[in-house]
Enzyme design. Structure first.
Site, PDB file in Angstrom:
ATOM      1  N   GLY A 248       6.751 -18.353  -8.945  1.00  0.00           N
ATOM      2  CA  GLY A 248       5.396 -18.799  -8.636  1.00  0.00           C
ATOM      3  C   GLY A 248       4.518 -17.590  -8.382  1.00  0.00           C
ATOM      4  O   GLY A 248       4.714 -16.526  -8.962  1.00  0.00           O
ATOM      5  N   CYS A 249       3.581 -17.734  -7.499  1.00  0.00           N
ATOM      6  CA  CYS A 249       2.671 -16.643  -7.169  1.00  0.00           C
ATOM      7  C   CYS A 249       3.469 -15.458  -6.620  1.00  0.00           C
ATOM      8  O   CYS A 249       4.288 -15.618  -5.721  1.00  0.00           O
ATOM      9  CB  CYS A 249       1.657 -17.114  -6.132  1.00  0.00           C
ATOM     10  SG  CYS A 249       0.538 -15.816  -5.585  1.00  0.00           S
ATOM     11  N   PHE A 250       3.216 -14.279  -7.154  1.00  0.00           N
ATOM     12  CA  PHE A 250       3.996 -13.113  -6.724  1.00  0.00           C
ATOM     13  C   PHE A 250       3.762 -12.743  -5.268  1.00  0.00           C
ATOM     14  O   PHE A 250       4.584 -12.074  -4.647  1.00  0.00           O
ATOM     15  CB  PHE A 250       3.810 -11.896  -7.620  1.00  0.00           C
ATOM     16  CG  PHE A 250       2.430 -11.598  -8.143  1.00  0.00           C
ATOM     17  CD1 PHE A 250       1.301 -11.689  -7.359  1.00  0.00           C
ATOM     18  CD2 PHE A 250       2.286 -11.187  -9.460  1.00  0.00           C
ATOM     19  CE1 PHE A 250       0.048 -11.387  -7.857  1.00  0.00           C
ATOM     20  CE2 PHE A 250       1.038 -10.877  -9.976  1.00  0.00           C
ATOM     21  CZ  PHE A 250      -0.090 -10.981  -9.169  1.00  0.00           C
ATOM     22  N   TRP A 251       2.661 -13.162  -4.673  1.00  0.00           N
ATOM     23  CA  TRP A 251       2.378 -12.844  -3.271  1.00  0.00           C
ATOM     24  C   TRP A 251       3.470 -13.377  -2.343  1.00  0.00           C
ATOM     25  O   TRP A 251       3.791 -12.757  -1.338  1.00  0.00           O
ATOM     26  CB  TRP A 251       1.056 -13.427  -2.832  1.00  0.00           C
ATOM     27  CG  TRP A 251      -0.152 -12.864  -3.500  1.00  0.00           C
ATOM     28  CD1 TRP A 251      -0.254 -11.723  -4.248  1.00  0.00           C
ATOM     29  CD2 TRP A 251      -1.454 -13.429  -3.471  1.00  0.00           C
ATOM     30  NE1 TRP A 251      -1.536 -11.545  -4.677  1.00  0.00           N
ATOM     31  CE2 TRP A 251      -2.303 -12.583  -4.220  1.00  0.00           C
ATOM     32  CE3 TRP A 251      -2.003 -14.574  -2.897  1.00  0.00           C
ATOM     33  CZ2 TRP A 251      -3.665 -12.832  -4.398  1.00  0.00           C
ATOM     34  CZ3 TRP A 251      -3.352 -14.822  -3.065  1.00  0.00           C
ATOM     35  CH2 TRP A 251      -4.171 -13.963  -3.804  1.00  0.00           C
TER      36      TRP A 251
END
Length: 174
Positions: free
Chosen positions: A9-12
């Site tokens: 998903g979002c790399f954050w």
């Protein structure tokens, strides 16, 4: 040192947890797996580049076993949803593992088998040979540490950090 390229998903989200993991020396957010050269965040978000948002996690196997790094990956996102993680939808958010060697491919496939018993639906994580890795813009690097009060961090990342603390506290930096 060993490096795994993982997309959840979002790399954050992955970045936030792996940055706090013992034995991890580097986490670089970036893009991989597509057909578009030199992508940027906006082109990847268009869904037209084929790239996934990933992190390149470099770690010391003498401090943290590679199986723990991979098991954390499967605990930090839902590997049973195709091209989506929560509110993030699109191929750029696919669950993915990019291998550099055949040994890594086997390791990743074994990790999928090992973690399947934790999920009620089939794991759909893509396992693909690594192509060119493109580091994301500086704004995305170590996002959580730079923006801990951002809404996304409170609503999405903090619950993932809490889950990591619950199951992997022995591997996290206080």
């Amino acid at each position: 040192m060993k490096t795994f390229i993982l997309g959840g998903g979002c790399f954050w989200c992955l970045d936030a947890v792996y940055q706090k993991t013992k034995g991890v020396s580097s986490v670089v957010s970036g893009y991989i797996g597509g057909h578009f050269p030199d992508p940027d965040y906006y082109s990847v978000c268009s869904g037209m580049t084929g790239h996934a948002e990933v992190v390149a996690v470099t770690f010391d196997e003498e401090v943290i076993p590679q199986d723990v790094v991979l098991d954390m990956f499967f605990a930090l996102h839902d590997p049973t949803t195709l091209n989506r993680q929560g509110y993030d939808v699109g191929t750029q958010y696919r669950s993915s593992m990019f291998y550099l060697t055949e040994e890594e491919r086997t390791l990743f496939e074994t990790a999928i088998e090992r973690n399947q018993e934790l999920w009620n639906a089939p794991i759909v994580t893509e396992v693909a040979r690594a192509s060119t890795f493109y580091p994301a813009e500086e704004f995305h690097q170590d996002y959580y540490a730079k923006n801990p009060d951002a809404g996304y961090c409170h609503v999405i990342i903090n619950p993932k950090l809490a889950k990591a603390r619950k199951y992997y506290s022995a591997w996290l930096i206080a």
